[in-house]
Design an enzyme around this catalytic site. Structure first.
Site, short mmCIF file in Angstrom:
data_model
loop_
_atom_site.label_atom_id
_atom_site.label_comp_id
_atom_site.label_asym_id
_atom_site.label_seq_id
_atom_site.Cartn_x
_atom_site.Cartn_y
_atom_site.Cartn_z
CG ASN A 269 -18.67 -4.64 -15.24
OD1 ASN A 269 -17.98 -4.92 -16.23
ND2 ASN A 269 -19.27 -5.56 -14.53
CB SER B 81 -0.90 0.01 1.24
OG SER B 81 -1.55 1.27 1.34
CG LEU B 82 1.59 3.34 -3.40
CD1 LEU B 82 1.31 4.02 -4.72
CD2 LEU B 82 3.08 3.14 -3.21
CB SER B 83 -2.40 4.46 2.36
OG SER B 83 -3.32 4.37 1.30
CG LEU C 193 -9.85 4.77 -12.54
CD1 LEU C 193 -10.73 4.14 -11.48
CD2 LEU C 193 -9.99 6.28 -12.49
N GLY D 63 -14.99 -2.82 -8.88
CA GLY D 63 -15.13 -1.96 -7.71
C GLY D 63 -14.88 -0.49 -8.00
CB ALA D 64 -12.05 1.33 -9.57
CE LYS E 244 -11.11 0.13 -1.64
NZ LYS E 244 -11.04 0.96 -2.84
CG ASP F 74 -11.74 5.03 -3.87
OD1 ASP F 74 -10.65 5.56 -3.57
OD2 ASP F 74 -11.95 3.81 -3.77
P1 NAP Z 1 -11.84 -4.99 -10.07
O1 NAP Z 1 -12.91 -4.82 -9.07
O2 NAP Z 1 -11.14 -6.31 -10.21
O3 NAP Z 1 -12.48 -4.57 -11.50
C1 NAP Z 1 -11.75 -4.68 -12.70
C2 NAP Z 1 -12.72 -4.58 -13.89
O4 NAP Z 1 -11.91 -4.67 -15.07
C3 NAP Z 1 -13.73 -5.72 -13.96
O5 NAP Z 1 -14.91 -5.22 -14.54
C4 NAP Z 1 -13.03 -6.69 -14.90
O6 NAP Z 1 -13.93 -7.54 -15.59
C5 NAP Z 1 -12.41 -5.74 -15.87
N1 NAP Z 1 -11.31 -6.37 -16.61
C6 NAP Z 1 -10.23 -6.99 -16.10
N2 NAP Z 1 -9.44 -7.43 -17.10
C7 NAP Z 1 -10.05 -7.09 -18.26
C8 NAP Z 1 -9.75 -7.30 -19.63
N3 NAP Z 1 -8.64 -7.97 -20.01
N4 NAP Z 1 -10.62 -6.81 -20.55
C9 NAP Z 1 -11.74 -6.17 -20.18
N5 NAP Z 1 -12.08 -5.95 -18.89
C10 NAP Z 1 -11.25 -6.41 -17.94
O7 NAP Z 1 -10.66 -3.93 -9.83
P2 NAP Z 1 -10.83 -2.43 -9.23
O8 NAP Z 1 -10.62 -2.47 -7.78
O9 NAP Z 1 -12.06 -1.87 -9.80
O10 NAP Z 1 -9.51 -1.72 -9.83
C11 NAP Z 1 -9.42 -1.51 -11.22
C12 NAP Z 1 -8.22 -0.61 -11.55
O11 NAP Z 1 -8.41 0.68 -11.00
C13 NAP Z 1 -6.88 -1.13 -11.01
O12 NAP Z 1 -5.91 -0.89 -12.00
C14 NAP Z 1 -6.64 -0.24 -9.81
O13 NAP Z 1 -5.25 -0.06 -9.55
C15 NAP Z 1 -7.26 1.06 -10.26
N6 NAP Z 1 -7.68 1.91 -9.13
C16 NAP Z 1 -7.08 3.11 -8.97
C17 NAP Z 1 -7.47 3.94 -7.93
C18 NAP Z 1 -6.80 5.27 -7.75
O14 NAP Z 1 -6.90 5.86 -6.66
N7 NAP Z 1 -6.15 5.81 -8.74
C19 NAP Z 1 -8.48 3.53 -7.03
C20 NAP Z 1 -9.08 2.29 -7.23
C21 NAP Z 1 -8.66 1.48 -8.29
P3 NAP Z 1 -14.35 -8.99 -15.00
O15 NAP Z 1 -15.23 -8.70 -13.83
O16 NAP Z 1 -15.02 -9.65 -16.12
O17 NAP Z 1 -13.06 -9.65 -14.58
#
Ligand code: NAP
Length: 286
Positions: free
Chosen positions: A131, A20-22, A228, A133-134, A71, A107
């Protein structure tokens, strides 16, 4: 800062949490403010969450962040949950109250912070890739910014249907449609904002992008592309978008601003955002 018997504790719970970077961002902020607090990472395995949460209260922890995998699971363990966090179905920040822990999701504030200064988004169209968590915080954020249309594309039809249904049931009443990945060709020409919420482009897929150059060629010249992901900088998607002449944003500012919003809840004072940003930039450049 000298740690004494009076030093207060903040932290983050997750599993794994050592990456974690927090702690880097928050301890830099606490030092800048001269606040007698320290922010630490607490590894908590999923089966132990139920005992950890009241334990943190008893130990006098002032507040904490929550990361994967807790979460969603933390919701029933809180005394109070903000309406936004309830609609999103996830909490990332918790603070003490007389009744117990209260939680919200910063977020959303983090996501919208770098967008607010760019333009007035009311009436605009957002295209959200993924679709998970983020994406839920992104959709809520687009709602707060007044987007007229929020279009979400995903690859799994069942998860996409559940995603759409959860928002229809929520109190936020957002102008949301959820469509399959093949709808991209139709949606890109009218997208004002394109947000990548998939991990495509992050380690170990740094050479991949959720959109091809041909996809990006369809986007309007004024479109903003927001990834993101915060490392690498830029991602493949943002490099392609910049090459096409589109405005870009990466995930670093969202990370900084969600942290700043959490710190303001805990300390009741303005967060030193520039210090937090610089601490992350320095840490990521090591
Ligand atoms: P998550 O809950 O696992 O959701 C990822 C989404 O991407 C799901 O809908 C997944 O689909 C889809 N996906 C994964 N691989 C794919 C592919 N090859 N083609 C098409 N869709 C794909 O993850 P999350 O927590 O939302 O995080 C997602 C990203 O956001 C990460 O990179 C994370 O580091 C970033 N993030 C950044 C911040 C920030 O503060 N900047 C905050 C939160 C998250 P399936 O459900 O079908 O697998």
């Amino acid at each position: 800062m000298m740690l004494t018997g009076k030093t207060q504790l903040l932290g983050v719970i997750g599993n794994p949490v050592t990456h974690s970077l927090s702690p880097v961002m928050h301890n830099a902020a606490l030092a800048e403010l001269g606040a007698d607090y320290v922010y630490v990472a607490f590894p908590v395995a999923a089966p132990e969450l139920e005992i950890a949460i009241p334990g943190l209260l008893v130990l006098g922890i002032q507040g904490f962040n929550i990361t994967i995998p807790h979460k969603q699971a933390i919701l029933p363990l809180l005394a109070d949950i903000s309406p936004a966090a309830q609609a999103i179905g996830a909490v990332n920040t918790v603070w003490r109250t007389e009744q117990g822990w209260a939680g919200t999701n910063t977020d959303v504030a983090g996501f919208i912070a770098p967008l607010k200064s760019l333009r007035d988004w009311s009436g605009a169209t957002a295209l959200v890739l993924g679709n998970g968590g983020a994406a839920r915080a992104v959709v809520a954020g687009c709602g707060q910014l007044g987007f007229a249309q929020i279009q979400v594309v995903g690859r799994n039809a069942q998860k996409l249907a559940e995603f759409q249904a959860s928002w229809l049931a929520s109190s936020l009443h957002l102008p949301l449609v959820s469509l399959g990945w093949d709808a991209l060709l139709t949606l890109l020409p009218t997208a004002d904002l394109i947000v990548n919420t998939t991990p495509l482009g992050m380690h170990p897929t740094v050479d991949r992008s959720p959109l091809t150059a041909a996809h990006l060629a369809l986007a309007p010249a004024e479109a903003v592309v927001y990834d993101l992901i915060y490392t690498p900088r830029p991602t493949q998607l943002l490099a392609q978008a910049a090459q096409r002449g589109l405005a870009t944003l990466d995930g670093l500012e969202m990370l900084v601003q969600q942290g700043a919003a959490a710190l303001e809840i805990w300390l009741h004072q303005a967060a030193p955002v520039a210090t937090m940003r610089q601490a992350l930039v320095d840490w990521l450049a090591r």
